[in-house]
Enzyme design. Structure first.
Site, mmCIF file in Angstrom:
data_model
loop_
_atom_site.group_PDB
_atom_site.id
_atom_site.type_symbol
_atom_site.label_atom_id
_atom_site.label_comp_id
_atom_site.label_asym_id
_atom_site.label_seq_id
_atom_site.Cartn_x
_atom_site.Cartn_y
_atom_site.Cartn_z
ATOM 1 C CG ASP A 281 -2.187 0.840 0.943
ATOM 2 O OD1 ASP A 281 -3.251 0.585 1.532
ATOM 3 O OD2 ASP A 281 -2.092 1.768 0.106
HETATM 4 C C1 GLC Z 1 -4.312 4.320 -0.100
HETATM 5 C C2 GLC Z 1 -5.229 3.167 0.251
HETATM 6 C C3 GLC Z 1 -5.340 2.129 -0.811
HETATM 7 C C4 GLC Z 1 -5.264 2.799 -2.163
HETATM 8 C C5 GLC Z 1 -3.872 3.352 -2.319
HETATM 9 C C6 GLC Z 1 -3.694 4.116 -3.643
HETATM 10 O O1 GLC Z 1 -3.504 4.642 0.985
HETATM 11 O O2 GLC Z 1 -4.984 2.506 1.489
HETATM 12 O O3 GLC Z 1 -6.586 1.444 -0.608
HETATM 13 O O4 GLC Z 1 -5.536 1.869 -3.185
HETATM 14 O O5 GLC Z 1 -3.493 4.188 -1.252
HETATM 15 O O6 GLC Z 1 -4.487 5.250 -3.630
#
Ligand code: GLC
Length: 752
Positions: A281
């Site tokens: 993430d």
């Molecule tokens: C965010 C979220 C994730 C998302 C990613 C890209 O922090 O936790 O669900 O897909 O970053 O935006």
């Protein structure tokens, strides 16, 4: 199910499967292409593929990094011309011409916005979810986005947690069914089709158990619960062919998912044989430093790689540390190759090597009429009728209708969270829909009054009261602004924000009948507001077409059919509160609530069972609850047998009759309970559901089949199997209703 193979047979099976897997890989032309490319790549180029950056438009620096092979993927770029130009640099100017993959959070629509996933789950209609994902992919892929970071399949049982909005609720089976449907929708029949997007099962794993409902928080999950509750929806995504996975931010029992070998290698890769790509993430590899399991970015990069995280989303650990780690011999280049192989495999499967560019003549293909119609139907089926004393649907008993409240005319808010690319001027609000569609039949007085859900300007209430005084009935659109749910937007108090409760009380004082329509990203504690209303429709955040959908529901052109995918607490202090709980040694009985305790009584063991003095033992509404304008009668459940062999099947059936005067849909739910087992088991577990359409007066028999594989659970020795003994079965309208019937699962050696 537990089966016993002799040791030699087991060895033979393993050797055979290894051989077949090897030969399968050996004959797969994609693998050969990956092998060939890998042999040409420098270590820098390999590490470059593992690096994902966020789009910042076109910059010389970004183009230079791409040209040097330092970027494998870009997220958040949505301009088709910029996407094509960056892709051109990768394909035509880099040494090995490896295309980029462009990703975006297309969670519940790209331009045509569907209800938030929690709302879609309330429809109990996986076909709608699949269709919504298909439309989202068609729209997003038309600008070159070929990877979405969805579906989020985290079982969520805490309404304080902002991301419950993005989930499909509290039940493992429901999250599995909806997650698989969304994977099919996003990925289409063939991943290489230009309208397909690689889906991403996230957040792996256990994120929904974030302590105290605060985001990014720690979780404590025993392995048996992890496997029984939090992993099934991810396994269902693998079985549906999901192309990618994303790590979760949380730690499980102290181990952050981005560094969790057991989760990512033992379970995801070994047990489930997942051959897709695992992305971190946002910065979650680096965040292991803050989580206190790594001291430096170098350690974080090593831990992430060893835990099998293939791509570093905006963390910069991999790009800055992996080369040193290989050169000093701390990690092997072979491990790098493994991750790069997964990344290249994804790009080949998407057809990006053959067709890296997006056809600009077909770009920006949004808002097709059939897409908007699908979004409206999804919003209709996502709305849950919580209460109705007969006032709905509105008819000519009422001439003048007041439409008030902060969500009556708030296009941006009805999209809900994760709607980056939504366009408010393309949404239709309830006030607009009601005025346009029913303005000729009824006199509509529109007076949102509170200008946003947190509005604390008392004068705005008076405007709404004035409108109510002129009307025969008051429609109150209340709830949460979109920003009050979603990532990092958790609430400790989940009542209506701002002065909405004061608004309800002031409107109640006018004596006019109230229909309360709630748009929110989570269950809310609205017991008093429900009592003040003649009817309550809970619409979650319904998306672009929430307005027309709600208008049709309120005026009877559509009939509510939604049911709750998550338990609604009476008060936030009951949380966590969910239907599939264990029975405890003292299940609630002899409830003595706080107002019933005699004054001056000595310390006595009052109810002496499991409940709260000030809340009792019941939630406001249970999982699976929802009303219709019609009524339904359920017959007794009958079974094909009252005995089930370990390798047999059993059918349960029930006849449902529409005893009301409206043609309507009913969500028929199928639950089981293992009465006695080596571990305490939930009082009910959802194992099936069927949304049936019944004309007024019509009956239908609904059947569910069950076998031992659905009756098992994970044991402390990490084996999954069902234990012989008695089980209850319900076929009911929600998780609290219905009478159980009993059957016996026979032991292996007991065939009678
Ligand atoms: C965010 C979220 C994730 C998302 C990613 C890209 O922090 O936790 O669900 O897909 O970053 O935006």
């Amino acid at each position: 199910m537990k089966t016993h193979l002799s040791l030699s047979a087991l060895v033979a099976v393993c050797l055979l499967s290894l051989a077949s897997c090897g030969s399968q890989k050996a004959t797969d032309p994609t693998e050969a292409k990956i092998d060939s490319l890998l042999t040409q790549m420098t270590l820098d180029e390999k590490i470059g593929q593992m690096n994902q950056l966020t789009g910042m438009g076109i910059s010389d620096d970004m183009k230079q990094q791409i040209k040097e092979g330092k970027v494998g993927s870009i997220l958040n770029e949505v301009d088709v011309n910029i996407i094509n130009e960056l892709q051109r640099v990768a394909v035509e100017e880099s040494r090995l011409h490896i295309p980029l993959i462009f990703g975006r959070d297309v969670i519940h629509g790209y331009k045509t916005i569907f209800p938030i996933p929690l709302g879609q789950a309330a429809s109990w209609n996986t076909q709608l979810a699949e269709e919504g994902a298909r439309i989202a992919a068609q729209e997003a892929a038309s600008v070159g986005i070929r990877w979405t970071f969805a579906p989020m399949v985290d079982v969520s049982r805490d309404p304080r947690w902002g991301r419950i909005a993005e989930s499909c609720g509290e039940d493992p089976y429901m999250n599995a069914e909806f997650g698989a449907a969304m994977v099919r929708g996003f990925q289409g029949k063939n991943l290489s089709d230009k309208t397909s997007m690689a889906a991403c099962a996230k957040h792996f794993a256990g994120y929904g158990a974030s302590e105290s409902g605060k985001d990014y928080n720690t979780t404590w999950i025993p392995e048996t619960q992890l496997r029984d509750v939090y992993l099934p929806s991810f396994k269902a995504a693998v079985d549906a062919g999901v192309a990618t996975f994303m790590c979760s931010f949380n730690d499980i029992n102290g181990m952050p998912s981005s560094g969790n070998k057991h989760l990512n290698r033992d379970i995801l890769r070994q047990e489930w044989q997942f051959d897709g790509m695992l992305v971190s993430d946002w910065g979650s590899i680096d965040q292991m430093i803050s989580q206190g399991v790594c001291a430096t970015p170098k350690e974080a990069a090593q831990k992430g790689l060893e835990a099998g995280v293939d791509m570093d989303m905006m963390g910069l650990s991999y790009i800055s540390q992996l080369k040193n780690l290989v050169q000093e011999g701390t990690v092997s280049e072979k491990m790098i190759d493994e991750s790069v192989r997964n990344i290249l495999r994804l790009k080949f499967r998407l057809g990006l090597f053959d067709q890296p560019y997006t056809d600009v003549t077909k770009a920006n293909d949004f808002y097709r009429p059939e897409s908007l119609e699908a979004a409206k139907l999804a919003a209709i089926e996502s709305a849950v009728l919580l209460k109705n004393n007969g006032i709905l649907p509105l008819d000519n008993r009422y001439k003048t209708v007041a439409v008030v409240g902060p969500l009556a005319d708030a296009a941006l808010e009805q999209f809900g969270t994760w709607s980056f690319d939504a366009e408010p001027d393309r949404a239709i609000t309830p006030l607009k829909a009601i005025t346009d569609t029913y303005g000729k039949q009824y006199k509509i007085i529109g007076e949102p009054a509170l200008t946003f859900s947190r509005d604390s300007n008392i004068t705005h209430i008076n405007q709404a009261v004035a409108a109510a005084r002129k009307a025969d009935v008051v429609l109150v659109f209340a709830g949460e602004e979109a920003i009050l749910s979603g990532e990092a937007h958790c609430r400790a108090d989940i009542s209506l924000p701002g002065l909405q409760n004061e608004l309800m009380t002031a409107l109640k004082a006018t004596g006019k009948p109230i229909v309360l329509v709630v748009m929110a990203g989570r269950p809310l504690t609205i017991e008093k507001q429900i009592a003040q209303s003649e009817a309550v429709l809970f619409a979650f955040h319904g998306g672009s077409m929430a307005g027309p959908a709600l208008a049709d529901l309120i005026f009877g052109k559509a009939v509510p059919s939604g049911k709750l995918p998550v338990t609604f607490p009476r008060m936030v202090g009951q949380v966590p509160v969910y239907y599939a709980h264990n029975n405890t040694g003292r299940p609630p009985s002899n409830i003595v609530t706080i107002d019933k305790i005699p004054v001056g009584v000595f310390q006595t063991s009052l109810g002496n069972t499991s409940f709260h003095l000030d809340a009792g033992d019941k939630p406001m509404y249970p999982f699976g609850y929802g009303l219709s304008y019609s009524t339904f009668e359920y017959s007794k459940v009958t079974l094909s047998s009252n005995k089930l062999n370990k390798d047999g099947k059993l059918t349960a059936q029930c006849t449902i009759k529409n005893t009301g005067r409206y043609d309507a849909k009913e969500v028929v739910q199928f639950y089981v309970r293992d009465l006695v087992a080596s571990l305490s088991r939930p009082v009910r577990e959802l194992k099936g559901f069927d949304k049936v359409f019944l004309k007024a007066g019509e009956s239908k028999t609904v059947k569910f089949e069950i076998d031992a594989s659905q009756l098992g659970f994970w044991h402390e020795d990490n084996t999954y199997y069902a234990e012989p003994g008695e089980f209850h079965i319900w076929i009911s309208k929600d998780s609290q209703s219905g009478e159980p019937v009993t059957f016996k699962l026979l032991a292996d050696n007991n065939k009678k």
